[in-house]
Design a protein around this motif. Structure first.
Motif, mmCIF file in Angstrom:
data_model
loop_
_atom_site.group_PDB
_atom_site.id
_atom_site.type_symbol
_atom_site.label_atom_id
_atom_site.label_comp_id
_atom_site.label_asym_id
_atom_site.label_seq_id
_atom_site.Cartn_x
_atom_site.Cartn_y
_atom_site.Cartn_z
ATOM 1 N N LEU A 61 14.579 9.638 -8.736
ATOM 2 C CA LEU A 61 15.979 9.391 -8.395
ATOM 3 C C LEU A 61 16.831 10.647 -8.512
ATOM 4 C CD1 LEU A 61 16.423 5.905 -10.102
ATOM 5 C CD2 LEU A 61 15.923 6.416 -7.705
ATOM 6 N N ASP A 62 16.262 11.749 -9.014
ATOM 7 C CA ASP A 62 17.014 13.006 -9.088
ATOM 8 C C ASP A 62 17.134 13.672 -7.721
ATOM 9 O OD1 ASP A 62 17.355 12.668 -11.795
ATOM 10 O OD2 ASP A 62 15.551 13.817 -12.306
ATOM 11 N N ASN A 63 16.236 13.317 -6.785
ATOM 12 C CA ASN A 63 16.297 13.895 -5.441
ATOM 13 C C ASN A 63 17.463 13.297 -4.660
ATOM 14 O OD1 ASN A 63 14.012 15.461 -5.838
ATOM 15 N ND2 ASN A 63 12.632 13.939 -4.939
ATOM 16 N N ALA A 64 18.094 14.131 -3.825
ATOM 17 C CA ALA A 64 19.173 13.635 -2.968
ATOM 18 C C ALA A 64 18.625 12.650 -1.941
ATOM 19 C CB ALA A 64 19.858 14.803 -2.261
ATOM 20 N N LEU A 65 17.375 12.824 -1.574
ATOM 21 C CA LEU A 65 16.712 11.938 -0.632
ATOM 22 C C LEU A 65 15.364 11.547 -1.229
ATOM 23 C CD1 LEU A 65 16.541 10.643 2.213
ATOM 24 C CD2 LEU A 65 15.497 12.769 2.990
ATOM 25 N N THR A 66 15.142 10.250 -1.374
ATOM 26 C CA THR A 66 13.891 9.791 -1.984
ATOM 27 C C THR A 66 12.856 9.484 -0.900
ATOM 28 O OG1 THR A 66 14.559 7.467 -1.945
ATOM 29 C CG2 THR A 66 15.125 8.744 -3.924
ATOM 30 N N GLN A 67 11.607 9.488 -1.311
ATOM 31 C CA GLN A 67 10.527 9.112 -0.404
ATOM 32 C C GLN A 67 10.729 7.664 0.074
ATOM 33 O OE1 GLN A 67 6.855 9.690 -2.539
ATOM 34 N NE2 GLN A 67 7.030 11.934 -2.529
ATOM 35 N N GLU A 68 11.182 6.826 -0.835
ATOM 36 C CA GLU A 68 11.403 5.422 -0.512
ATOM 37 C C GLU A 68 12.414 5.267 0.621
ATOM 38 O OE1 GLU A 68 12.407 1.277 -2.889
ATOM 39 O OE2 GLU A 68 12.986 3.192 -3.796
ATOM 40 N N HIS A 69 13.506 6.058 0.551
ATOM 41 C CA HIS A 69 14.540 5.956 1.584
ATOM 42 C C HIS A 69 14.009 6.413 2.950
ATOM 43 C CE1 HIS A 69 18.510 5.476 3.163
ATOM 44 N NE2 HIS A 69 18.593 6.757 3.532
ATOM 45 N N ILE A 81 0.397 12.250 0.470
ATOM 46 C CA ILE A 81 -0.125 11.018 -0.147
ATOM 47 C C ILE A 81 -0.599 10.020 0.922
ATOM 48 C CG2 ILE A 81 1.178 11.278 -2.286
ATOM 49 C CD1 ILE A 81 3.223 9.273 -1.205
ATOM 50 N N ASP A 82 -0.705 10.483 2.180
ATOM 51 C CA ASP A 82 -1.279 9.714 3.282
ATOM 52 C C ASP A 82 -0.475 8.467 3.640
ATOM 53 O OD1 ASP A 82 -3.177 9.762 5.253
ATOM 54 O OD2 ASP A 82 -4.531 8.401 4.195
ATOM 55 N N VAL A 83 0.846 8.550 3.487
ATOM 56 C CA VAL A 83 1.724 7.471 3.931
ATOM 57 C C VAL A 83 2.229 7.780 5.333
ATOM 58 C CG1 VAL A 83 3.960 6.341 3.524
ATOM 59 C CG2 VAL A 83 2.394 6.741 1.623
ATOM 60 N N VAL A 84 2.468 9.054 5.598
ATOM 61 C CA VAL A 84 2.958 9.512 6.892
ATOM 62 C C VAL A 84 1.907 10.445 7.487
ATOM 63 C CG1 VAL A 84 4.721 10.965 7.998
ATOM 64 C CG2 VAL A 84 5.397 9.265 6.309
ATOM 65 N N TRP A 101 0.823 -1.213 0.000
ATOM 66 C CA TRP A 101 0.000 0.000 0.000
ATOM 67 C C TRP A 101 0.855 1.260 0.000
ATOM 68 C CZ3 TRP A 101 -0.100 3.648 3.936
ATOM 69 C CH2 TRP A 101 0.487 3.285 5.142
ATOM 70 N N ILE A 102 2.073 1.173 0.528
ATOM 71 C CA ILE A 102 2.994 2.315 0.475
ATOM 72 C C ILE A 102 3.706 2.335 -0.868
ATOM 73 C CG2 ILE A 102 5.074 3.344 1.470
ATOM 74 C CD1 ILE A 102 4.246 2.282 4.174
ATOM 75 N N ASP A 103 4.140 1.156 -1.316
ATOM 76 C CA ASP A 103 4.916 1.052 -2.549
ATOM 77 C C ASP A 103 4.174 1.628 -3.752
ATOM 78 O OD1 ASP A 103 7.350 0.197 -3.745
ATOM 79 O OD2 ASP A 103 6.269 -1.476 -4.667
ATOM 80 N N GLU A 104 2.852 1.456 -3.793
ATOM 81 C CA GLU A 104 2.091 1.959 -4.946
ATOM 82 C C GLU A 104 1.820 3.462 -4.866
ATOM 83 O OE1 GLU A 104 -2.353 0.610 -3.409
ATOM 84 O OE2 GLU A 104 -1.134 -0.781 -4.590
ATOM 85 N N ARG A 105 2.074 4.087 -3.715
ATOM 86 C CA ARG A 105 1.816 5.518 -3.568
ATOM 87 C C ARG A 105 3.051 6.397 -3.753
ATOM 88 N NH1 ARG A 105 -2.175 5.890 1.752
ATOM 89 N NH2 ARG A 105 -3.623 4.297 1.065
#
Length: 196
Positions: A16-24, A65-68, A7-11
């Motif tokens: 990859l241009d960001n120094a810090l990604t949402q995934e990280h 996106i309602d993940v956090v 449910w997080i992965d699809e949102r």
């Protein structure tokens, strides 16, 4: 790295241009033992070459996106946590199940008891011992006042007598509890004592 729930992965965005990604950010939060973070705590865990403003921006995006989700406290402290849809903040679904399912005695193992490492379980056993001792004192007082005695368990060793007495009282309490529960199930709550 910790597996990201579907449910997080699809949102989340995979920019990859960001120094810090949402995934990280999400992976860092999932890997930690902590259920919630301040920006300072999360920044310290991520990496030193990323600014706090960048961490704040990623958290804001994840919040949109309602993940956090966040909780704000006095002194302008804001805590961020994964917004699991299945449970109340800030527990994961597994944590909430463990919290509601397990009592300290459920978690107490033989090793935890022998090494005295599970303090909550041992304190629960001690509290139960105190309560059963009070029941035995009260029963002994009633028997002394009435002038009667129970001679069902006798031994030359005092500890054996006490152990048998404690076992019999515990079994009697269990039987009474079961009878009261079945009566409550059949007839509803018993209002023997008026509520104040």
């Amino acid at each position: 790295m910790s597996a990201i729930p579907p449910w997080i992965d699809e949102r989340i965005e995979r920019n990859l241009d960001n120094a810090l990604t949402q995934e990280h950010v999400v992976e860092t939060m999932l890997e930690s033992d902590r259920p919630f973070f301040s920006i300072r705590q999360l920044h310290a865990r991520i990496k030193p070459d990323v600014s706090r403003a960048t961490v704040r921006n990623r958290l804001r995006e994840l919040q949109e996106i309602d993940v956090v989700a966040t909780e704000t406290y006095p002194d302008s402290i804001t805590l961020y946590y994964i917004n699991y849809p299945e449970s109340e903040w800030p527990l994961s679904p597994e944590g909430e199940r463990a919290l509601h399912a397990d009592t300290p005695l459920d978690r107490l193992s033989t090793r935890g008891f022998l090494t005295l490492s599970d303090t909550a379980g041992i304190r629960t056993l001690v509290l139960a011992g105190f309560q059963l001792s009070l029941v035995l004192f009260a029963l002994g007082g009633v028997l002394t006042i009435s002038g009667s005695d129970i001679t069902g368990t006798q031994s030359d060793i005092v500890l054996w007598d006490t152990a048998f007495d404690l076992l019999l009282v515990s079994l009697a309490l269990l039987v009474v509890e079961r009878v009261v529960r079945s009566v409550r199930d059949k007839y509803g709550p018993l209002n023997l004592f008026p509520s104040t």
